[in-house]
Write an enzyme that holds these catalytic residues in place. Structure first.
Site, PDB file in Angstrom:
ATOM      1  N   TYR A 154      81.043 -38.063 -29.542  1.00 34.89           N
ATOM      2  CA  TYR A 154      80.627 -36.825 -28.893  1.00 34.89           C
ATOM      3  C   TYR A 154      81.388 -36.616 -27.584  1.00 34.89           C
ATOM      4  CZ  TYR A 154      77.999 -33.372 -26.326  1.00 34.89           C
ATOM      5  OH  TYR A 154      77.663 -32.259 -25.611  1.00 34.89           O
ATOM      6  N   LYS A 158      73.508 -20.782 -26.893  1.00 32.73           N
ATOM      7  CA  LYS A 158      72.171 -21.085 -26.362  1.00 32.73           C
ATOM      8  C   LYS A 158      71.454 -19.822 -25.874  1.00 32.73           C
ATOM      9  CE  LYS A 158      73.188 -25.274 -27.411  1.00 32.73           C
ATOM     10  NZ  LYS A 158      74.633 -25.274 -27.541  1.00 32.73           N
ATOM     11  N   TYR A 217      82.770 -28.728 -29.005  1.00 33.29           N
ATOM     12  CA  TYR A 217      82.090 -28.169 -30.181  1.00 33.29           C
ATOM     13  C   TYR A 217      83.026 -27.336 -31.055  1.00 33.29           C
ATOM     14  CZ  TYR A 217      77.762 -29.483 -27.825  1.00 33.29           C
ATOM     15  OH  TYR A 217      76.763 -30.189 -27.215  1.00 33.29           O
TER      16      TYR A 217
HETATM   17  C1  LIG Z   1      75.360 -26.434 -28.202  1.00 30.23           C
HETATM   18  C2  LIG Z   1      76.629 -25.954 -28.752  1.00 30.23           C
HETATM   19  C3  LIG Z   1      76.895 -26.015 -30.131  1.00 30.23           C
HETATM   20  C4  LIG Z   1      75.988 -26.671 -31.106  1.00 30.23           C
HETATM   21  O1  LIG Z   1      74.838 -25.928 -31.383  1.00 30.23           O
HETATM   22  P1  LIG Z   1      73.502 -26.687 -31.761  1.00 30.23           P
HETATM   23  O2  LIG Z   1      72.507 -25.626 -31.938  1.00 30.23           O
HETATM   24  O3  LIG Z   1      73.222 -27.640 -30.635  1.00 30.23           O
HETATM   25  O4  LIG Z   1      73.759 -27.451 -33.027  1.00 30.23           O
HETATM   26  C5  LIG Z   1      78.081 -25.483 -30.595  1.00 30.23           C
HETATM   27  N1  LIG Z   1      78.971 -24.938 -29.760  1.00 30.23           N
HETATM   28  C6  LIG Z   1      78.769 -24.877 -28.437  1.00 30.23           C
HETATM   29  C7  LIG Z   1      79.826 -24.296 -27.581  1.00 30.23           C
HETATM   30  C8  LIG Z   1      77.588 -25.382 -27.883  1.00 30.23           C
HETATM   31  O5  LIG Z   1      77.395 -25.315 -26.564  1.00 30.23           O
END
Ligand SMILES: *Cc1c(COP(=O)(O)O)cnc(C)c1O
Length: 338
Positions: free
Chosen positions: A268, A54, A294
């Site tokens: 999720y 992010k 993730y």
């Molecule tokens: C938010 C996030 C993702 C996914 O990325 P997006 O842009 O939301 O698809 C992947 N890995 C981590 C650790 C995240 O925080």
């Protein structure tokens, strides 16, 4: 691609390292000598209060917020959102207030999940937190909070979940450029990039950046939430919008967007044995810390696909999007299973 046009503010530690994964590569050699040669792009090392993917998006989003004279960032995410943590950090860094809405998406009542990991860091960074039940209309909730801020005389800037709009996705178009430049320097021929894909900005930005550059490197997104048709449609729309902002909408084709959503498991933020095995394997082969929501899920997919021969003979770059701070929100679930 001339990113200075979009007035990003610079605070990420870039370029992030591009490193080989010798241990995992060795561990995934199949009995007949197949398997990929693995590299990792360390976007867990972007430097903003723990870092993660992010941060690149926030360079462009903060640029826009400051250009609009905002004094308060408003965003949302799941309770253990890495996006919310990085947004709270960016707000602190630029002297802005931060209002966040945490959706209790997983329904977990575990103390660690609700109080430790990223939530603890959100509080430490000074964000103001509101909690809403799973299934809440989060875009409506964002609009409501923004209105409240404005009524109280503040100047809100709304960042969508995951920072995934065309402005945020520019951060990953720029990452695509950075990655290709590193590979060129190393003489490394990349056959495929693998990334977790959630709110879609990372995947879409990469696809847009690679397409606009004409780099011709396929990206495989491994889904963490939505089914494949929904995920691919979200990524494609956002990739087109991002490429349009870069002046080349026509260069993103539908077939450039591929998501494999077979590794979501129960849903999720819900982890399973495959995720735990993936977390353990790469921690022990290459000392890389993944997260349970993730990157652990994406790695579960990458491992299964490698073993099935999907990447035989390929050089694959895994994009490490961060998230290890979330491990502590899952302490109870991991306890005794490592
Ligand atoms: C938010 C996030 C993702 C996914 O990325 P997006 O842009 O939301 O698809 C992947 N890995 C981590 C650790 C995240 O925080």
């Amino acid at each position: 691609m001339h990113f200075a046009r979009y007035n990003p503010v610079r605070f990420a530690h870039l370029p992030t390292p591009l490193e080989p994964l010798p241990g995992l590569t060795e561990a995934l050699v199949t009995p007949d000598g197949g398997g990929p040669t693995l590299w990792i792009k360390r976007d867990d090392c972007t430097g903003l209060a723990g870092g993660g993917n992010k941060t690149r998006k926030l360079e462009f989003l903060l640029g826009d917020a400051l250009a609009n004279d905002a004094d308060t960032l408003v965003t949302q995410g799941a309770v253990q959102s890495n996006h919310v943590r990085q947004t709270a950090a960016a707000a602190a860094r630029f002297g802005l207030k931060c209002e966040v809405i945490l959706e209790h998406r997983t329904g977990s009542e575990a103390h660690d999940y609700n109080r430790s990991g990223n939530v603890l860091l959100d509080e430490l960074l000074g964000a103001r937190i509101r909690h809403v039940p799973g299934g809440t209309d989060m875009n409506a909730a964002l609009a409501e909070v923004a209105e409240e801020v404005a009524e109280a005389g503040g100047r809100p800037y709304v960042i969508p979940g995951g920072g995934s709009n065309v402005i945020g996705a520019l951060g990953y178009a720029e990452c695509a450029m950075e990655l290709v430049a590193q590979a060129n320097e190393l003489g490394l021929e990349i056959d495929r990039i693998v990334t977790a894909t959630g709110s879609a900005g990372t995947h879409a930005g990469l696809v847009a950046g690679l397409a606009v550059m004409g780099a011709d490197i396929p990206v495989l997104g491994i889904g963490v939430r939505a089914p494949q048709d929904v995920q691919e449609a979200n990524v494609f729309n956002l990739a087109q919008g991002t490429a349009a902002l870069l002046g080349h909408e026509d260069r993103v084709r539908r077939d450039m967007v591929v998501a494999d959503c077979d590794y979501v498991g129960e849903g999720y933020g819900l982890i399973d044995q495959g995720v735990i095995d993936a977390l353990k394997l790469i921690a022990r082969t290459d000392a890389i810390l993944l997260d349970p929501v993730y990157t652990g899920k994406a790695m579960k997919g990458l491992i299964a696909l490698s073993r099935a021969g999907a990447f035989d003979g390929e050089t694959v770059v895994f994009l490490h999007t961060g998230g290890a701070q979330g491990l502590f929100g899952y302490q109870g679930e991991l306890d005794g299973k490592l």
